[in-house]
Motif scaffolding. Sequence first.
Motif, short mmCIF file in Angstrom:
data_model
loop_
_atom_site.label_atom_id
_atom_site.label_comp_id
_atom_site.label_asym_id
_atom_site.label_seq_id
_atom_site.Cartn_x
_atom_site.Cartn_y
_atom_site.Cartn_z
N ALA A 26 -13.96 15.38 -51.30
CA ALA A 26 -12.55 15.33 -50.97
C ALA A 26 -12.14 16.59 -50.21
O ALA A 26 -12.76 17.64 -50.32
CB ALA A 26 -11.72 15.17 -52.24
N LEU A 27 -11.07 16.45 -49.45
CA LEU A 27 -10.59 17.60 -48.69
C LEU A 27 -10.13 18.71 -49.64
O LEU A 27 -9.47 18.44 -50.64
CB LEU A 27 -9.42 17.18 -47.79
N PRO A 28 -10.47 19.95 -49.34
CA PRO A 28 -10.03 21.04 -50.21
C PRO A 28 -8.51 21.19 -50.17
O PRO A 28 -7.87 20.88 -49.17
CB PRO A 28 -10.73 22.27 -49.62
N ARG A 29 -7.96 21.67 -51.25
CA ARG A 29 -6.50 21.81 -51.34
C ARG A 29 -6.11 23.15 -50.74
O ARG A 29 -6.17 24.19 -51.38
CB ARG A 29 -6.07 21.72 -52.80
N LEU A 30 -5.74 23.09 -49.46
CA LEU A 30 -5.36 24.28 -48.72
C LEU A 30 -3.95 24.11 -48.17
O LEU A 30 -3.51 22.99 -47.88
CB LEU A 30 -6.33 24.54 -47.56
N SER A 31 -3.28 25.21 -47.98
CA SER A 31 -1.98 25.16 -47.32
C SER A 31 -2.19 24.85 -45.83
O SER A 31 -3.25 25.10 -45.26
CB SER A 31 -1.24 26.49 -47.48
N GLN A 32 -1.16 24.30 -45.23
CA GLN A 32 -1.25 23.97 -43.80
C GLN A 32 -1.43 25.22 -42.95
O GLN A 32 -2.11 25.20 -41.93
CB GLN A 32 0.01 23.22 -43.37
N SER B 59 8.48 36.11 -45.81
CA SER B 59 9.25 34.87 -45.68
C SER B 59 8.52 33.74 -46.39
O SER B 59 7.70 33.06 -45.78
CB SER B 59 9.47 34.52 -44.20
N PRO B 60 8.74 33.55 -47.67
CA PRO B 60 8.05 32.49 -48.40
C PRO B 60 8.42 31.12 -47.88
O PRO B 60 9.53 30.90 -47.38
CB PRO B 60 8.53 32.69 -49.84
N ASN B 61 7.50 30.19 -47.99
CA ASN B 61 7.71 28.83 -47.51
C ASN B 61 8.65 28.10 -48.46
O ASN B 61 8.43 28.10 -49.67
CB ASN B 61 6.35 28.11 -47.44
N PRO B 62 9.71 27.47 -47.92
CA PRO B 62 10.63 26.76 -48.82
C PRO B 62 10.05 25.46 -49.38
O PRO B 62 10.63 24.90 -50.33
CB PRO B 62 11.84 26.47 -47.92
N ASP B 63 8.95 24.97 -48.82
CA ASP B 63 8.33 23.75 -49.31
C ASP B 63 7.76 24.00 -50.71
O ASP B 63 6.94 24.90 -50.89
CB ASP B 63 7.22 23.31 -48.37
N PRO B 64 8.16 23.22 -51.72
CA PRO B 64 7.68 23.48 -53.09
C PRO B 64 6.19 23.25 -53.27
O PRO B 64 5.60 23.78 -54.21
CB PRO B 64 8.51 22.51 -53.95
N GLU B 65 5.57 22.45 -52.40
CA GLU B 65 4.14 22.22 -52.51
C GLU B 65 3.33 23.25 -51.72
O GLU B 65 2.25 23.65 -52.16
CB GLU B 65 3.80 20.81 -52.02
N GLU B 66 3.85 23.67 -50.58
CA GLU B 66 3.12 24.62 -49.75
C GLU B 66 3.26 26.06 -50.26
O GLU B 66 2.34 26.87 -50.12
CB GLU B 66 3.62 24.55 -48.31
N ALA B 67 4.41 26.40 -50.87
CA ALA B 67 4.66 27.78 -51.27
C ALA B 67 3.63 28.32 -52.26
O ALA B 67 3.08 29.41 -52.06
CB ALA B 67 6.07 27.90 -51.84
#
Length: 672
Positions: A143-149, A61-69
């Motif tokens: 800076a905070l690392p770029r991680l998905s939620q 189930s891929p995330n529909p959010d274009p930034e999180e996916a």
Amino acid sequence: MPLPIRQMVGSIHGIPKLRQITNLNSHRRAAELLNSIPEPEPTRTSSVHETPAAHSPYLSSPNPDPEEAPLEAQEFSRYLLARSLFDTREYDRCAAVFLPESMLASIVDSKADPITSMTPKGKGRARSSGGRAVGSGPDPGAALPRLSQKSLFLALYAKVISGEKRRDEDAEMVMGPHDLGTVGNKQLVLVSRYLNAWFEERATPDGDVIGSQGWLEYLYGMVLAKEKNNEKAMEYLIRSVHLFPMNWGCWLEMASLISRVEDLNRIAKHLPQNIVSFIFHIHASLELFQQGPSLANSLDQLLEVFPTSSFLLTCNALLSYHAKDFVVAEQHFSRLLSLHPYRLDSLDHYSNILYVMGMRPKLAFLAHLCSNVDRFRPESCVVVGNYYSLLSQHEKAVQYFRRALTLDRTCLSAWTLMGHEYVELKNTHAAIESYRRAVDVNRRDYRAWYGLGQTYEMLEMHTYALWYYKKAAGIRPWDGKMWLAVGSCLERMDRHRDGIKALKRALLADAYYDAGSSFGSGGDVPGARGAGGQMDPDTLLSIANMYAQLGEVDEAKSYMELCLAQEDGGAGETDDRRFTESIAIHNDSPPGSDDGREGGGRGTGGGGEGEGTGVTQATSKARMWLARHALEGEDYVTASRLATELCEDGTEVEEAKAILREARARIDGGPS
């Protein structure tokens, strides 16, 4: 080579049937192999916003959010490894997959804010175009690392669980000489600062976080609640349930922060309107020991939709339990056990009911069942402890309650019941400590407050006892036992006027307590109402005696006569104004709690339909007082009649004979 391994790991985590036949170590080893493969270099044709399938076709189930996916797809292999480590309870390793300790420490140190209790809306703080607060001065290199939620939540939640595990390991033996209950979770500050920085980076000027999924709000609210920052915690938890209402853990955290009915009503208008919110309102009301027709009707409506729901059936049983309708509560729990024989949740309450009702065979069966299902569950230990308490084997009962607390130090029933056992063992110091720890776990537990008052009263420290009794009465304002304890304590402190008010409130309270209630481990409970619903003669006698001490003889006589009338169940002319005056009804009293809704074959109090209490010590004392009063008032006929009744009852016969001789002598006109 990479594709078959990726297929293997993806199939293990994606297909339930295969997951059931593989163990956790298989997951972990496969995930470690997958992560040991070097990632391919990105090509020039690859897009930043590629779909998750471009990275891994095995995400169901891929995330529909274009930034999180794309972030989730890029972290897929590491997420599988972190999840496998979490399942095998290697929490520090799980967190280090995404947040190594060195990286986390540098980020948190650079973003440490001296004002940690600031509201998340950023009042009075200007923000730069990138969303970061001006003046916070973080190091650009930290800076905070770029991680998905999704990955960030797993890593930080693993940190919290790791801290909880280490706290339990550092704690001393339960109720041991060095067990002060002061060991805390050392990871909370680190996680709290990280989440605070994360929300500050992404918050808009009005405080909203665009694109948030609700899980990090839930984690931050849970951390803030553990840090006793309840107001801010509630704000984030409410945000979380709006974003993801099916997270029942978030609702439970909210319920733990609500201490009064007013608080529940206040936040209810800020909650989403759905069936989960409706269920939460019922659960929170039961946690506040509420009862009444409205709550029962709400439960009935839900049970029509989910007739075999174990949770709703438990709520229905607890509703009767809180109303002290033990017969109906036992029937509900019995049906629940027949439908779900391997479910141990809330069976500690069922064991309390069986204990109160003296059902030793059923309690023995329940203890045997729980031990067979899982003897290392706190509920199982509490059930077995109650069984040994019923057998008056208090040392063994304490042993099992301690075992329950070793498994879960937040087990409220174990702390409270262990306090009861220490009272039976005359170990007042340990009893007080047990009750205090129960209050630390849940300040809404009226039983622990009552136990503290009872213990201090045993030590004749009436000022302390009165304070704790009042706390218990404030939580259960319609519970007659609470007000009876307050009134009795005030009587011993010679505060008769206040004591009369409290005991009158006890008479009005529509609550039923049987001998050997859940507050103690057996014995007669003063002030218990009989099944016929008569007013308690001891309470009436105490009110009369306090009126006599105040010199108000007419009122004292009225209550002595009312006490005497309880022998045959005829309350007589129970002038309501006698015990309704000067009683302030609490605003949080449950509506309809005095309307006799419980049924179950017991009366609703105050009527003359019962068979009466018969001759008791209290009614004999009232009869003796009335005989003396009649003799002093030259009502020799009444004095003679009452003295004759005393002689027939065999109570204080010599003094009764003396009154009888003097009354007859005065009637005959001769010398006394």
